[in-house]
Design a protein around this motif. Structure first.
Motif, PDB file in Angstrom:
ATOM      1  N   ILE A 149       0.839  -1.199   0.000  1.00  0.00           N
ATOM      2  CA  ILE A 149       0.000   0.000   0.000  1.00  0.00           C
ATOM      3  C   ILE A 149       0.882   1.260   0.000  1.00  0.00           C
ATOM      4  CG2 ILE A 149      -2.032  -1.054   1.060  1.00  0.00           C
ATOM      5  CD1 ILE A 149      -1.071   0.008   3.777  1.00  0.00           C
ATOM      6  N   SER A 150       2.159   1.089   0.347  1.00  0.00           N
ATOM      7  CA  SER A 150       3.086   2.231   0.326  1.00  0.00           C
ATOM      8  C   SER A 150       3.388   2.707  -1.090  1.00  0.00           C
ATOM      9  CB  SER A 150       4.399   1.867   1.037  1.00  0.00           C
ATOM     10  OG  SER A 150       4.160   1.631   2.397  1.00  0.00           O
ATOM     11  N   ALA A 151       2.944   1.965  -2.092  1.00  0.00           N
ATOM     12  CA  ALA A 151       3.118   2.418  -3.481  1.00  0.00           C
ATOM     13  C   ALA A 151       2.316   3.696  -3.723  1.00  0.00           C
ATOM     14  CB  ALA A 151       2.676   1.328  -4.448  1.00  0.00           C
ATOM     15  N   TYR A 152       1.220   3.884  -2.947  1.00  0.00           N
ATOM     16  CA  TYR A 152       0.386   5.079  -3.142  1.00  0.00           C
ATOM     17  C   TYR A 152       0.072   5.801  -1.836  1.00  0.00           C
ATOM     18  CZ  TYR A 152      -3.325   1.998  -1.515  1.00  0.00           C
ATOM     19  OH  TYR A 152      -4.055   1.132  -0.746  1.00  0.00           O
ATOM     20  N   THR A 153       0.589   5.290  -0.713  1.00  0.00           N
ATOM     21  CA  THR A 153       0.336   5.918   0.587  1.00  0.00           C
ATOM     22  C   THR A 153       1.608   6.613   1.063  1.00  0.00           C
ATOM     23  OG1 THR A 153      -1.196   4.141   1.142  1.00  0.00           O
ATOM     24  CG2 THR A 153      -0.422   5.508   2.971  1.00  0.00           C
ATOM     25  N   SER A 154       1.531   7.903   1.296  1.00  0.00           N
ATOM     26  CA  SER A 154       2.707   8.652   1.717  1.00  0.00           C
ATOM     27  C   SER A 154       3.023   8.394   3.188  1.00  0.00           C
ATOM     28  CB  SER A 154       2.439  10.150   1.503  1.00  0.00           C
ATOM     29  OG  SER A 154       3.392  10.916   2.201  1.00  0.00           O
ATOM     30  N   SER A 155       4.253   7.950   3.450  1.00  0.00           N
ATOM     31  CA  SER A 155       4.770   7.916   4.822  1.00  0.00           C
ATOM     32  C   SER A 155       6.079   8.691   4.773  1.00  0.00           C
ATOM     33  CB  SER A 155       5.066   6.480   5.285  1.00  0.00           C
ATOM     34  OG  SER A 155       3.890   5.713   5.337  1.00  0.00           O
ATOM     35  N   THR A 156       6.052   9.926   5.257  1.00  0.00           N
ATOM     36  CA  THR A 156       7.219  10.792   5.061  1.00  0.00           C
ATOM     37  C   THR A 156       8.411  10.390   5.929  1.00  0.00           C
ATOM     38  OG1 THR A 156       6.365  12.352   6.700  1.00  0.00           O
ATOM     39  CG2 THR A 156       5.791  12.768   4.384  1.00  0.00           C
ATOM     40  N   ASN A 157       8.199   9.394   6.794  1.00  0.00           N
ATOM     41  CA  ASN A 157       9.320   8.922   7.614  1.00  0.00           C
ATOM     42  C   ASN A 157       9.981   7.669   7.018  1.00  0.00           C
ATOM     43  OD1 ASN A 157       7.294   7.124   8.111  1.00  0.00           O
ATOM     44  ND2 ASN A 157       7.419   7.228  10.351  1.00  0.00           N
ATOM     45  N   ARG A 158       9.552   7.269   5.835  1.00  0.00           N
ATOM     46  CA  ARG A 158      10.226   6.162   5.132  1.00  0.00           C
ATOM     47  C   ARG A 158       9.996   6.326   3.626  1.00  0.00           C
ATOM     48  NH1 ARG A 158       6.360   1.401   5.345  1.00  0.00           N
ATOM     49  NH2 ARG A 158       4.445   2.322   6.081  1.00  0.00           N
ATOM     50  N   ALA A 159      10.453   7.483   3.172  1.00  0.00           N
ATOM     51  CA  ALA A 159      10.200   7.875   1.785  1.00  0.00           C
ATOM     52  C   ALA A 159      10.785   6.881   0.788  1.00  0.00           C
ATOM     53  CB  ALA A 159      10.804   9.261   1.538  1.00  0.00           C
ATOM     54  N   TYR A 161      11.304   3.747   1.031  1.00  0.00           N
ATOM     55  CA  TYR A 161      10.494   2.509   0.936  1.00  0.00           C
ATOM     56  C   TYR A 161       9.297   2.747   0.018  1.00  0.00           C
ATOM     57  CZ  TYR A 161       7.625  -1.501   2.371  1.00  0.00           C
ATOM     58  OH  TYR A 161       6.867  -2.651   2.372  1.00  0.00           O
ATOM     59  N   CYS A 162       8.598   3.870   0.223  1.00  0.00           N
ATOM     60  CA  CYS A 162       7.430   4.188  -0.617  1.00  0.00           C
ATOM     61  C   CYS A 162       7.839   4.286  -2.083  1.00  0.00           C
ATOM     62  CB  CYS A 162       6.797   5.508  -0.176  1.00  0.00           C
ATOM     63  SG  CYS A 162       6.145   5.484   1.499  1.00  0.00           S
ATOM     64  N   LEU A 163       8.950   4.954  -2.337  1.00  0.00           N
ATOM     65  CA  LEU A 163       9.418   5.085  -3.724  1.00  0.00           C
ATOM     66  C   LEU A 163       9.722   3.721  -4.328  1.00  0.00           C
ATOM     67  CD1 LEU A 163      11.785   8.148  -3.305  1.00  0.00           C
ATOM     68  CD2 LEU A 163       9.817   8.035  -4.834  1.00  0.00           C
ATOM     69  N   SER A 164      10.340   2.855  -3.535  1.00  0.00           N
ATOM     70  CA  SER A 164      10.702   1.533  -4.075  1.00  0.00           C
ATOM     71  C   SER A 164       9.451   0.747  -4.450  1.00  0.00           C
ATOM     72  CB  SER A 164      11.564   0.752  -3.070  1.00  0.00           C
ATOM     73  OG  SER A 164      10.798   0.316  -1.950  1.00  0.00           O
ATOM     74  N   LYS A 165       8.400   0.870  -3.659  1.00  0.00           N
ATOM     75  CA  LYS A 165       7.184   0.095  -3.929  1.00  0.00           C
ATOM     76  C   LYS A 165       6.377   0.720  -5.076  1.00  0.00           C
ATOM     77  CE  LYS A 165       7.753  -3.247  -0.996  1.00  0.00           C
ATOM     78  NZ  LYS A 165       7.892  -4.644  -1.434  1.00  0.00           N
ATOM     79  N   ALA A 166       6.441   2.050  -5.203  1.00  0.00           N
ATOM     80  CA  ALA A 166       5.805   2.690  -6.366  1.00  0.00           C
ATOM     81  C   ALA A 166       6.508   2.221  -7.638  1.00  0.00           C
ATOM     82  CB  ALA A 166       5.872   4.209  -6.231  1.00  0.00           C
ATOM     83  N   GLY A 167       7.831   2.157  -7.588  1.00  0.00           N
ATOM     84  CA  GLY A 167       8.593   1.685  -8.747  1.00  0.00           C
ATOM     85  C   GLY A 167       8.289   0.228  -9.063  1.00  0.00           C
ATOM     86  N   LEU A 168       8.135  -0.569  -8.020  1.00  0.00           N
ATOM     87  CA  LEU A 168       7.838  -1.997  -8.230  1.00  0.00           C
ATOM     88  C   LEU A 168       6.497  -2.170  -8.939  1.00  0.00           C
ATOM     89  CD1 LEU A 168       9.178  -4.788  -7.326  1.00  0.00           C
ATOM     90  CD2 LEU A 168       7.379  -4.838  -5.596  1.00  0.00           C
ATOM     91  N   SER A 169       5.577  -1.263  -8.649  1.00  0.00           N
ATOM     92  CA  SER A 169       4.264  -1.355  -9.282  1.00  0.00           C
ATOM     93  C   SER A 169       4.392  -1.103 -10.792  1.00  0.00           C
ATOM     94  CB  SER A 169       3.320  -0.337  -8.641  1.00  0.00           C
ATOM     95  OG  SER A 169       1.999  -0.647  -8.963  1.00  0.00           O
ATOM     96  N   MET A 170       5.170  -0.102 -11.186  1.00  0.00           N
ATOM     97  CA  MET A 170       5.402   0.124 -12.617  1.00  0.00           C
ATOM     98  C   MET A 170       6.162  -1.051 -13.228  1.00  0.00           C
ATOM     99  SD  MET A 170       5.234   1.512 -15.488  1.00  0.00           S
ATOM    100  CE  MET A 170       4.450   3.117 -15.413  1.00  0.00           C
ATOM    101  N   MET A 171       7.047  -1.646 -12.432  1.00  0.00           N
ATOM    102  CA  MET A 171       7.771  -2.814 -12.933  1.00  0.00           C
ATOM    103  C   MET A 171       6.799  -3.932 -13.311  1.00  0.00           C
ATOM    104  SD  MET A 171      10.633  -4.971 -10.872  1.00  0.00           S
ATOM    105  CE  MET A 171       9.984  -6.628 -10.784  1.00  0.00           C
ATOM    106  N   THR A 172       5.745  -4.093 -12.513  1.00  0.00           N
ATOM    107  CA  THR A 172       4.728  -5.106 -12.837  1.00  0.00           C
ATOM    108  C   THR A 172       4.084  -4.787 -14.177  1.00  0.00           C
ATOM    109  OG1 THR A 172       4.282  -5.479 -10.492  1.00  0.00           O
ATOM    110  CG2 THR A 172       2.572  -6.182 -12.039  1.00  0.00           C
ATOM    111  N   SER A 173       3.722  -3.521 -14.379  1.00  0.00           N
ATOM    112  CA  SER A 173       3.096  -3.135 -15.652  1.00  0.00           C
ATOM    113  C   SER A 173       4.043  -3.405 -16.823  1.00  0.00           C
ATOM    114  CB  SER A 173       2.741  -1.646 -15.633  1.00  0.00           C
ATOM    115  OG  SER A 173       1.866  -1.359 -14.580  1.00  0.00           O
ATOM    116  N   LEU A 174       5.295  -3.024 -16.656  1.00  0.00           N
ATOM    117  CA  LEU A 174       6.260  -3.174 -17.753  1.00  0.00           C
ATOM    118  C   LEU A 174       6.457  -4.636 -18.141  1.00  0.00           C
ATOM    119  CD1 LEU A 174       8.838  -0.541 -16.484  1.00  0.00           C
ATOM    120  CD2 LEU A 174       7.675  -0.444 -18.692  1.00  0.00           C
TER     121      LEU A 174
END
Ligand code: NAP
Length: 257
Positions: A149-159, A161-174
């Motif tokens: 859920i961190s792919a779209y949920t902002s947690s500013t104390n572990r930025a 991690y959120c970025l890595s999971k957002a990237g992983l989501s695009m990786m799935t699409s690709l």
């Protein structure tokens, strides 16, 4: 069916272990990858075997290219095929803290383990699958990425991690886009708040949030909830879907009024 081989990264503990056991209970042969906790990996192996599957433990750090290559080679040497790759291994941030203080060192390590590693492991395994397919050594290979859920949920104390999971989501699409023509389907399973070692340090905080209704289904997620979703995909119950996100989050993703 009993011949099928799954490679599950980070399967020594937590969600990865539950995925490995779910697959084992359906007769899969499972490669149990882990980073450093050999004892936990051996326990997972025993659980998979107890559930009716076969297991092989392989140490490899997802953040290291040479380790990833060795993991794939050992799998192919041992069982000669890979029908399913589950990119589950992941790390939280080494230290939670204001993103205005995030260090490059922490950013690089989290990205290496959570995004770069899965990308290049998937690339390597996809190429192996493309060789195995025409030889008839695999039939319906699949790839599952464990997102968050961190792919779209902002947690500013572990930025990072959120970025890595957002990237992983695009990786799935690709990969879904690139591999569909070859009959390789790719999915993201997206857990919410799951009770594992990773969430151990924030257990009380989440206890309270869940009790107050953060998730429509008011309980902690269990690793087995994620294992069940991966097994449904592995067993081919979503044959006309690829690039799909399966939320396993108690309804966290719903917008509510
Ligand atoms: P966990 O309890 O901390 O277990 C992590 C597992 O991954 C362990 O088996 C660990 O190996 C392995 N691992 C960690 N770094 C690795 C590396 N560099 N190379 C290879 N293996 C590595 O974590 P979890 O909660 O089960 O999380 C599993 C996945 O689900 C992660 O991708 C995480 O981001 C995601 N997720 C978790 C939650 C949650 O609430 N728990 C929510 C959303 C998404 P060792 O045992 O050897 O240390």
């Amino acid at each position: 069916m009993q011949e099928r081989v799954a490679l599950v990264t980070g399967a020594g503990r937590g969600i990865g272990r539950a995925i490995a056991v779910a697959l084992g209970s359906a007769g899969w042969r499972v490669v149990v990858n882990y980073q450093s906790n050999a004892e936990a990996a051996a326990e997972t192996r025993a659980l998979v075997e107890g559930a009716g599957g076969q297991a092989l433990t392989v140490q490899a750090d997802m953040g290291r290219g040479a380790d990833r290559e060795r993991l794939v080679q050992q799998t192919l040497d041992h069982w000669g095929r890979i029908d399913l790759l589950v990119n589950n291994a992941g790390m939280g941030v080494p230290k939670r803290g204001d993103m205005l203080d995030t260090t490059e060192e922490s950013y690089d390590r989290v990205m290496d383990v959570n995004l770069k590693g899965p990308f290049f492991l998937t690339q390597r395994v996809a190429n192996a699958m493309l060789q195995l397919l025409p030889q008839g050594r695999v039939q319906d290979p699949k790839i599952v990425n464990i997102g968050s859920i961190s792919a779209y949920t902002s947690s500013t104390n572990r930025a990072e991690y959120c970025l890595s999971k957002a990237g992983l989501s695009m990786m799935t699409s690709l990969f879904a886009d690139r591999l569909a023509e070859h009959g390789i389907l790719v999915y993201e399973v997206r857990p919410g708040i799951i009770e594992t070692d990773m969430t151990g340090g924030v257990h009380e905080k989440y206890d309270q949030l869940i009790a107050k209704g953060l998730t429509p289904i008011r309980r902690w997620g269990r690793p087995e909830d994620v294992g069940a979703a991966v097994l449904a995909i592995a067993d081919g119950h979503l044959p006309f879907s690829t690039g799909e996100i399966i939320n396993v989050d108690g309804g966290f993703h719903l917008r509510r009024l």
